[in-house]
Each structure stands twice: as C-alpha cells, then as structure tokens.
Design a protein around this motif. Structure first.
Motif, PDB file in Angstrom:
ATOM      1  N   LYS A  52       0.828  -1.209   0.000  1.00  0.00           N
ATOM      2  CA  LYS A  52       0.000   0.000   0.000  1.00  0.00           C
ATOM      3  C   LYS A  52       0.864   1.261   0.000  1.00  0.00           C
ATOM      4  CE  LYS A  52      -1.919  -1.338   3.838  1.00  0.00           C
ATOM      5  NZ  LYS A  52      -1.263  -2.651   3.965  1.00  0.00           N
ATOM      6  N   SER A  53       1.840   1.273   0.920  1.00  0.00           N
ATOM      7  CA  SER A  53       2.662   2.487   1.031  1.00  0.00           C
ATOM      8  C   SER A  53       3.428   2.721  -0.262  1.00  0.00           C
ATOM      9  CB  SER A  53       3.657   2.363   2.174  1.00  0.00           C
ATOM     10  OG  SER A  53       2.975   2.119   3.367  1.00  0.00           O
ATOM     11  N   ARG A  54       3.855   1.627  -0.853  1.00  0.00           N
ATOM     12  CA  ARG A  54       4.630   1.736  -2.082  1.00  0.00           C
ATOM     13  C   ARG A  54       3.793   2.375  -3.184  1.00  0.00           C
ATOM     14  NH1 ARG A  54       9.035  -1.214  -4.644  1.00  0.00           N
ATOM     15  NH2 ARG A  54       9.476   0.213  -6.355  1.00  0.00           N
ATOM     16  N   VAL A 157      -2.108  10.082   2.440  1.00  0.00           N
ATOM     17  CA  VAL A 157      -2.197   9.708   3.852  1.00  0.00           C
ATOM     18  C   VAL A 157      -1.887   8.230   3.986  1.00  0.00           C
ATOM     19  CG1 VAL A 157      -3.702   9.621   5.867  1.00  0.00           C
ATOM     20  CG2 VAL A 157      -3.998  11.415   4.153  1.00  0.00           C
ATOM     21  N   ASP A 158      -0.793   7.920   4.631  1.00  0.00           N
ATOM     22  CA  ASP A 158      -0.426   6.517   4.774  1.00  0.00           C
ATOM     23  C   ASP A 158      -0.855   6.008   6.145  1.00  0.00           C
ATOM     24  OD1 ASP A 158       0.555   4.121   4.001  1.00  0.00           O
ATOM     25  OD2 ASP A 158       2.684   4.668   4.078  1.00  0.00           O
ATOM     26  N   ASP A 159      -1.231   4.742   6.185  1.00  0.00           N
ATOM     27  CA  ASP A 159      -1.578   4.085   7.447  1.00  0.00           C
ATOM     28  C   ASP A 159      -2.654   4.834   8.228  1.00  0.00           C
ATOM     29  OD1 ASP A 159       0.158   2.060   6.886  1.00  0.00           O
ATOM     30  OD2 ASP A 159       1.836   2.923   7.989  1.00  0.00           O
ATOM     31  N   ALA A 160      -3.750   5.099   7.538  1.00  0.00           N
ATOM     32  CA  ALA A 160      -4.846   5.838   8.179  1.00  0.00           C
ATOM     33  C   ALA A 160      -5.452   5.039   9.335  1.00  0.00           C
ATOM     34  CB  ALA A 160      -5.924   6.162   7.156  1.00  0.00           C
ATOM     35  N   VAL A 350      12.615   0.710   8.831  1.00  0.00           N
ATOM     36  CA  VAL A 350      12.327   0.736   7.395  1.00  0.00           C
ATOM     37  C   VAL A 350      10.855   0.462   7.135  1.00  0.00           C
ATOM     38  CG1 VAL A 350      14.629   0.024   6.663  1.00  0.00           C
ATOM     39  CG2 VAL A 350      12.901  -1.717   7.098  1.00  0.00           C
ATOM     40  N   HIS A 351      10.217  -0.183   8.083  1.00  0.00           N
ATOM     41  CA  HIS A 351       8.822  -0.520   7.868  1.00  0.00           C
ATOM     42  C   HIS A 351       8.138  -0.661   9.215  1.00  0.00           C
ATOM     43  CE1 HIS A 351       5.251  -2.509   6.393  1.00  0.00           C
ATOM     44  NE2 HIS A 351       5.605  -2.072   5.197  1.00  0.00           N
ATOM     45  N   PRO A 352       6.874  -0.222   9.300  1.00  0.00           N
ATOM     46  CA  PRO A 352       6.204  -0.334  10.613  1.00  0.00           C
ATOM     47  C   PRO A 352       6.165  -1.771  11.147  1.00  0.00           C
ATOM     48  CG  PRO A 352       4.676   0.408   8.888  1.00  0.00           C
ATOM     49  CD  PRO A 352       6.036   0.485   8.318  1.00  0.00           C
TER      50      PRO A 352
END
Ligand SMILES: Nc1ncnc2c1ncn2[C@@H]1O[C@H](COP(=O)(O)OP(=O)(O)OP(=O)(O)O)[C@@H](O)[C@H]1O
Ligand SMILES: [Mg+2]
Length: 951
Positions: A52-54, A157-160, A350-352
């Motif tokens: 998704k973030s990508r 908006v990332d990781d809403a 690097v990533h959640p």
C-alpha cells in the motif's frame, strides 16, 4: 531528525514496482480529475506488507510529475493519540516555510480557524465557539481549499488505521467535499487493524466519489524477478517457487526473506530451496529478530528503545534509554541500517512491521517501564507535551503526580483545540495513574466535558460523579451547571432540575452571578416540561418580586419571556428583553439561552424585526466562530420569525443547513426545524413532503408534554387541516390548547390555536364553541396588544360569525394587518375579504383586494394562497394574467439566497464560507439562477433580481 519526513526505503528503492499498472492508471486518472477541479479520492486497502505504502508513494510521485503540490503524512501505532498529529504533518512544515504575508493569505477567511492547529509559531486564537472541534474542521477544510487555489493539490495519507481521531474527522470531512476541489486525496489502510477508528475510516471509503484499490499478492514471475534483483542473479525455478510458496506473494515477506538469505549469503539455486522453506515460517518478525540478534545485545537494546520512542526518536534520547554511550549507540544504529532494519542515518524503522516485530519482543511490563522513562527523558529535552503524553499513555501506572499533571494539562489543551477524543483518552489514563490524592473531581469533570463534546453517553454520569466529589460549594455549583446542561441534552430534565436545585441550595448566596445562572437554568428546564413546572414556581415568583431591579441578563431574559407569555400587554415583557440583550456576550451556552428567551419575548410582542436582528447577530457570531451547530440553531430560530412574517423563501433557506443535521445533533431538537419547515411546505402546497417529515410521529397527541412539542403539535395540526383531515386537526388543537393552559401560556402570539381551531370547528358543525374560542382570542390579542394575532383572530372570526358580519370583520383585520410586518397574514385576510365579496355578489369591489392578495402572496412565495386569490379574481370577472411562477419567483430558496449574496458583491468562496457549504454548491445554485432569470452573468444579477414578480 525531522518529524515529518516520509520513510525512504533503503535497499528496495532499486526494486522495480511490479503488477501495479492498473492501480497506477486509476490513480493517474484520479489525479487528472483533481487537476480539472473535480476532486479525486482513492482508498488503498490490503493486508500488511502487500504494498500500500509503495503504491501511495508512487501515486504521490505521479502527482508531483503532473505539477501538483503534494502533502503527505503517515499514522504510526504509538502516536495515534497525538491530537491532529496527521493534520500537522500535512500542513505545519508547508505553512512554516511561507512568508508571513503569504501565510496570512492562506489562513484568511474561515481558514483562520485552523490557525492554532497548523501554525506552530502561534499567533492564531483558538476558536471561541461552543465546540471547537467543528470550527477547526471548517477551518481545515477552507485551508485545504485555499491551498488548492494555489495549484492542484495531492494529499497522501499513509496508514490511516493509525490516524488520530481528530485528523481522521478532517479527512472524512474533506473526502465528503473533495468533489469540487482541485484536490486528490489518497488514503491507505489495513482493512482490520485493532483499535482503528473504523467508523470514520469506513465513511471515507463510502463517499460516492471514492475509488477503492484492493491490492493482491504478486504472481510467481514477479517473485522471481524480485529474487533476482535482491540476490543478484537469476534464481533457479525451484528456488523461486519456494520463495513464492513461503511468502504467498506478499512483497514485504519476500523482502524480509531475501534480506535474511542475503545476510546468510545463500545462493538462489535448487539445492537451497529447502532452506528457504525452513527460514520462512514465522514471517517478518522471526526474520527481523534473527538478524538483529546476530548483531549482539547493544543492537538489540538500541532497536528496542527506537521501537519504544517511535518515529520521533532522537539519537541522544534513544542511547540513554538503551543505556548506551553515544559511540556504541551510533555503531549499533549503523549496523541495524546495514541489515535493513533502520533507515540509514536515522533511528526510523524501514517498515512499521519491523518496528512491531522488535516491540512485540519486549515483555509488556518492560515496554511499559521504558515508556515511563522515555516520557521523562523527552520532557527533560523540552519536547512537546503531546509527545510526552503519548509515552505516558503506554507507561505503567505508577502513582506519579507528575504523570497526572502532564496528562491533565495536555487534555485541556487538546480539548480547547478541538480534539476531545484525545482529551478523553489522556484523562482516562490520568485517572488510572492511582496517585494518592488525585484531583479526581477535576479529572472527572474534564473527562465528562470531553465525552459530552464527542456525544458519548457517559459524559453526563461522569460529570455527576465529579459533582458529588467536589467539596467547594462554588466549584460544585459550577460543575452542577455543566452536569445539568449535559443531562438536559440527553433529555433527563428531571435529573437536571435536581442537580440545579441542590447546587442552588448548597451555594446559598455568596456568588450572586452563579446563583443567577443556576436559577435561570432551573427555570428554563422546569418550565419546559409539564411534570416539572411546579419546581419553577418559587423562583419565578422571586423574579417577579425583584422585577425591574434585576441586573443579571439571563434572569432578566427569563422574566421577560415569562411576562410576555402571561402579562398583558406583552410590551412589558419585551421591554425587559431589550434590556437583557444590551449586555456584553456571555458564554456560548448562556448566550444561546439568553437569545432564545429574549427573542421569544420580542416575538410575543410582535417585535419581529428586533427579534430577527438578534438572530442575525447570533448567525454572524456563529459564522465567526465557525460553529455549524450554533449557526444551525440561530438560523432555525430566525426561520421561525420569517415564517411569522411570511418570508417563506428566507425561512426555507435558513433551514437548509439545520435540515442536514436534523435528528443527529441533540443541541438542535427535531421540532425546532420541522415546525417552521412544515409551515413553509403547507403554504406551498407540498403536503406530501410535509407529511413525510412527520411520518414517524404517530397521532401527535401522544407527544411528550414539553414546551418544544407545542410547536410540533401546531404544525401537525395545520398539516391535518390542510389535508382535509379536519377531525384529527381539531383533536390535535384541543390537546394543544389544554397544554398551553397547563403551561400557563396565554399570549396568542406564542401559538394562536383558537384562530386555527375555530374555523375548523365551524366546518364540522360546532359553531357555538368556535365563536366562543375565537372571541376569546380576539380579546386576548387586544389585551396583549399583538396586532398580528389580532388580525388573524378577526379573520377567523369572520369565518365563524354569521355572514353579514364577515365583511366588516375582514376589513378590520386587513386594516390592522397592513400596518404590521406580517405580510402573509395580510395577504390571507385581504384575499378572504375579496373572496367574501365575490361570494356576496360584490364582484367589482372584490377585485382590488384580490389583486393585492395575489401580489403579496406571490411575493411571500405562498403559492396556495396566490392560486386561491387568482381563481377568486377570475370568479370576480377580472382577467388576471395566467399564474405562472417564472423568473425571480421560480428560484428556490437556496438559489435566491445565493443569488442575493452574489448580487451584493460577495465572491463564491465568501458565500460558501458564510453558508457552511462548498463552493461547488454555490456555483450550482448560481447556474440554476442564471438559467431561470435568463441571464448570462453575475453582473446582470442585481437587475434581474429587482425585476418585479411575474415579468
Ligand atoms: N508491487 C510491488 N512490487 C515490488 N515490491 C513491492 C511491491 N509492493 C510492495 N513492494 C515492497 O514490499 C515492501 C512492503 O510494501 P509496503 O510497505 O508498501 O506494504 P504496506 O502494504 O504498506 O504494508 P503495511 O500494511 O505494513 O503498511 C516494500 O519494501 C515495498 O517496496
Ligand atoms: Mg504501509
């Protein structure tokens, strides 16, 4: 480290993006829409690590390439309670970079309400409305619109699913209005993340414009390609197949697996396929932990403290938390970057999921202990209180007064800035701290207040607990007032009266101002419910005794409305109301009550213009504060006055915003809005629409015995009469009469029920009773000196008295009404006069009054009456022009209002802000208005609107 830097990836930057062409094509289309000013909205969904973030980053890059400005932000697990955390990420840096002049420009108009949130340097006041949350929302929306004016804008908006509730409210608000803006909003979320604000997230997804993008797993050829990219050579097929099988095509799992394999220098050949399958189980977490542990204990503890500190970790704090000296800490950070755990040169993961893996390894007590220490360290470094509070929320309760202090202070700030949810969270945690002598009462009071603001049902209970716990009588009384208001909002009037009575008794005099408020509130609560009425008696008596000498504006206004309802002439009460409002503003709640009493007292004395000006003022104040609730309330009451004077279009335009919130906001009861709207619809002959409005009311006579229901009874009764359901109408009016009697309201300017029931009774054969009731109303109207109601009653009398008296009565009614602002009633009486003359055979005498009736009725927008006047005119032998509603007459209420404002020189944006609608809505209304007025541009509006009706 900068706060809002988006995570840049390290090793995967070079990775190609695979299998996302269709998604990117949709995003490109949405960006193009946005650039055209039509708005774009996409929600990217999928499980952790799916990409998704990508895709979001790619979308932002696309937007940037097409020349859009981009703003981005990202939710994080630890910081989901940071009030407006995401909003600040979006705007703060952008605004800080502007020259002061440009900043003022951007934050001008309604956007200034967002100032306290997005302008870190200060200089903007927190909005003064009753609920800052809605003001801030309004402000943020207009800030977005202003920014989009500078050029199309993409908001990523990332990781809403980790967004703080206030930010999410903004995003939802924007999503619902993005259509008319040059804005592309793209949001990513995991579909089912525990603790997420699911309702708000789902609302974004269900906006009609929203385009859903659901990401799926990668197919085997893509997996092969990525293996080659990571391990540097073409994998043998069974090795690639093993990678696909082990990760099920999830790119993140694949990436972690490959990092592991690379660290172990594993060749992508068939004989290693087995090894892939043994490494993979346990997924990301296992793989990350394995890699970190191989680096040794210092890396483990630095990684843990970075995980505890979250995105805002700074090197010295992280080192201290890890118990390391700066040099080894820095070495550990470098090592962690080399194994693809931290972003090089930062303490950011690097990533959640990588952070979660490290964090989840900490035993929960240890994590809580570290959060506690982190809070202190951050406070010592002078970091923002909200960051400290975020740590404290995750720390173990330790009976620490400092913790309670910090959380309490931050809760107050959050509340004032429109983040009541966050405030409630802080206060819960503060209460759980378990200090020896917590300021429990105050914490509960603030918690209750925050919960009331978020419409949580426990708010009132919490306030009541605070009330019981407060020892100081004055403070207690103040809490009592807040408790009673919360209880009233929930309809618990009896309990509200209890609390107010107790508070008054406890206070026993030392603070006359506070006693005055309590008393005014107690009277307001008690007189609005038949079962509680007696509890107001003693207090009302004392008001009467003090009379003119009362200084407190609220008590004065209370006396004013009571007097205007019962004491002849009504002017005596209305004069007091005039005095009461000549007073500097009180608190928003108090002002609302003050205006309500005062305006009603003025209306009770037929001082319509004065009452309207009061609501005009209230509307302006609500606008300034950006409070949509206060705006709705004031507009609704202004509509009530327009209905009385016959300005039906204005009434309807005023009811538009409240209609949207009707039923959803307890501060604006249904009947307040439904009653005037019903009147308007009846006058326009839209009986079905009016009926629908009351569809779930039942017979009506069973409505609760509250004062606001009187207006409901009246409007339903009018509707039944208009529908020809005379007996039902009569029954409702009898019930209304009984209630008004019980409430002690005698002034017919409140509700002229006898003039309504009289003609109806006469039709069903009860002429004697009809005559008696109407005669009584005539007498009351004379006594109270209210010409509008006198004219109305005289017209009713003409309908119930023998025919030979009718003409004189109607002439008298007309001569009285023509001097009042009650134009619709004037039109009604004069039309009735004309019709009666026709009926009696005086056809030529009838024409003049009928023409006048037709003209005035049209101007009021009262089409039913206009049609009656028209057909009587035809019957009188005149040949009036065909009755068509065209030109100015054919504008809807909202079109008319917008057109008037545009003709007055306001821009579309100014109109939109003033009416709490979007610019697109304004444009739509104007276009319709141009078409109906047959004009091509704004500059022609003033003339076209002045053209007389029907031409
Ligand atoms: N289609 C793709 N092709 C190649 N690599 C990809 C693709 N999608 C994602 N990746 C890589 O996989 C990793 C995980 O992707 P990403 O961070 O976007 O997942 P996510 O869905 O945002 O996960 P989360 O729910 O945890 O936020 C990243 O390193 C990313 O570059
Ligand atoms: Mg992501």
């Amino acid at each position: 480290m900068r706060l809002h830097e988006p995570v840049e990836e390290s090793k995967t930057v070079g990775w190609p993006l695979l299998e996302r062409e269709a998604e990117l094509a949709s995003l490109r289309r949405l960006a193009a829409r946005a650039v055209r000013g039509e708005g774009g909205l996409a929600v990217i969904e999928g499980p952790p690590g799916i990409g998704k973030s990508r895709v979001l980053r790619e979308a932002a890059a696309v937007a940037r390439d097409t020349g859009m400005q981009t703003l981005d932000c990202r939710g994080t697990e630890l910081e989901r309670q940071l009030p407006f955390g995401l909003v600040r990420q979006l705007f703060e840096t952008r605004i800080a970079r502007l020259e002061p002049g440009a900043r003022d420009e951007l934050l001008s108009g309604a956007a200034r309400l967002a100032g306290p949130i997005v302008c870190a340097t200060g200089g903007y006041d927190v909005p003064a409305g009753p609920e800052p949350a809605s003001s801030v929302l309004h402000g943020l929306y207009w800030l977005t619109a202003n920014l989009a004016d500078l050029g199309p804008l993409a908001i990523a908006v990332d990781d809403a699913h980790w967004a703080d509730a206030p930010s999410l409210r903004y995003l939802t608000f924007l999503a619902n209005r993005v259509q008319g803006l040059a804005v592309l909003l793209v949001v990513t979320r995991r579909p089912s993340e525990p603790g997420a604000e699911i309702e708000l997230l789902d609302e974004i997804g269900s906006v009609p414009l929203a385009h859903a993008i659901r990401l799926g797993a990668l197919a085997p050829p893509s997996v092969s390609e990525l293996v080659r990219a990571a391990l540097g050579r073409e994998p043998e097929p069974s090795f690639a197949a093993a990678c696909h099988e082990a990760t099920r095509g999830n790119p993140l799992l694949l990436r972690e697996l490959l990092a592991d394999l690379a660290q172990a220098e594993c060749e992508p050949v068939s004989r290693n396929a087995e090894r892939v399958l043994t490494l993979a189980p346990g997924g990301v977490a296992r793989s990350v932990l394995r890699r970190v542990r191989r680096l040794g204990p210092e890396a483990v503890s630095l990684a843990s403290s970075a995980a505890v500190l979250g995105t805002r970790a700074d090197a010295p704090t992280a080192a201290r938390l890890a118990g390391l000296d700066p040099a080894p800490a820095s070495d550990a950070a470098d090592a962690l970057a080399r194994i693809d755990v931290l972003v090089p040169g930062t303490l950011e993961f690097v990533h959640p999921i990588v952070r979660t893996a490290i964090y989840a390894e900490l035993p929960s007590r240890e994590a809580a202990r570290l959060h506690g220490i982190a809070a202190r360290l951050l406070a010592e470094r002078g970091r923002d209180g909200d960051e400290v509070a975020a740590q404290l929320l995750a720390a173990e309760p330790a009976g620490d007064p400092w913790t309670v202090d910090v959380l309490h202070g931050m809760a107050r700030r959050a509340r004032a800035r429109g983040a009541p949810e966050v405030a409630a969270r802080y206060l819960h945690r503060a209460l759980a701290e378990g200090t020896a002598e917590p300021p429990r009462a105050e914490l509960l009071r603030d918690l209750g207040g925050a919960e009331v603001a978020t419409a949580k049902p426990h708010g009132a209970d919490r306030l009541r607990q605070a009330y019981e716990l407060t020892a100081d009588p004055r403070q207690r009384a103040q809490v009592g007032l807040e408790t009673a208001r919360a209880l009233t909002l929930h309809g618990d009037l009896a309990e509200a009266a209890d609390v107010l009575e107790r508070s008054l008794a406890d206070l026993d005099g030392p603070d006359p101002e506070l006693s005055g408020r309590l008393e005014a509130e107690l009277i307001a609560v008690s007189i609005s419910d038949l079962a509680l009425r007696h509890r107001a008696d003693a207090h009302v008596m004392s008001l009467f005794e003090e009379g003119e000498t009362i200084r407190d504006p609220l008590r004065l206004a209370t006396l004013a409305i009571v007097m205007a309802s019962v004491i002849e002439p009504a002017a005596t009460g209305a004069d007091l109301a005039e005095r009461a409002v000549r007073h500097p503003p009180l608190s928003p709640e108090e002002d609302q009550l003050l205006y309500l009493h005062a305006a009603n007292a003025l209306v009770s004395a037929n001082r319509f213009e004065r009452a309207r000006r009061l609501w005009d003022q209230a509307v302006d104040r609500a606008r300034h504060a950006g409070s949509v609730t206060a705006f709705g309330f004031a507009s609704t009451l202004r509509a009530g006055i327009s209905v009385r004077t016959g300005a039906l279009g204005e009434a309807e335009a005023d009811l538009r915003v409240p209609l949207e919130t009707i039923g959803g906001d307890p501060r604006l009861p249904f009947t307040f809005v439904a009653a005037p709207l019903t009147h308007v619809l009846i006058e326009r002959g839209e009986l079905e629409a009016a009926d629908r409005l009351h569809a779930d009311v039942g017979p009506g006579t069973d409505l609760p015995e509250r004062i606001d229901q009187n207006f409901a009874l009246e409007s339903i009764a009018r509707l039944r009469l208009a529908q020809g359901r005379t007996e039902e109408g009569v029954a409702l009016l009898r019930e209304l009469g009984r209630r008004l009697e019980a409430f002690g309201i005698r002034n017919p300017a409140a509700v002229a029920w006898r003039s309504l029931i009289g003609p109806a009774l006469a039709r069903v054969g009860d002429r004697d009773e009809a005559r008696e009731l109407v005669a009584e109303e005539v007498q009351l109207a004379r006594g109270f000196d209210v010409p509008r109601e006198l004219g109305v009653a005289l017209r009713a009398q003409a309908l119930v008295e023998p025919e030979d008296a009718a003409v004189d009565l109607l002439r008298e009614a007309v001569s009285i009404l023509e001097t009042t602002p009650a134009r619709l009633e004037h039109a009604r009486a004069v039309t009735e006069l004309g019709a009666t003359l026709v009926h009696l055979g005086h056809r030529s005498d009838a024409r003049e009054p009928l023409r006048l009736g037709l003209d005035v009725a049209r101007r009021c927008g009262a089409s039913v009456l206009a049609e009656r006047a028209h057909s009587e005119l035809v019957a009188s032998g005149a040949r009036p022009r065909r009755l068509v509603f065209s030109g100015v007459d054919s504008l809807t209420a909202s079109e008319r209002r917008v057109a008037d404002m545009a003709a007055g020189g306001r821009t579309n944006r100014e109109i939109a802000q003033a009416l709490f609608v979007t610019e697109k809505t304004v444009e739509g209304h104007l276009l319709h208005a141009y078409r109906k007025l047959e004009i091509g541009s704004r500059s022609e509006l003033p003339r076209a609107l002045r053209r007389p009706a029907g031409e």
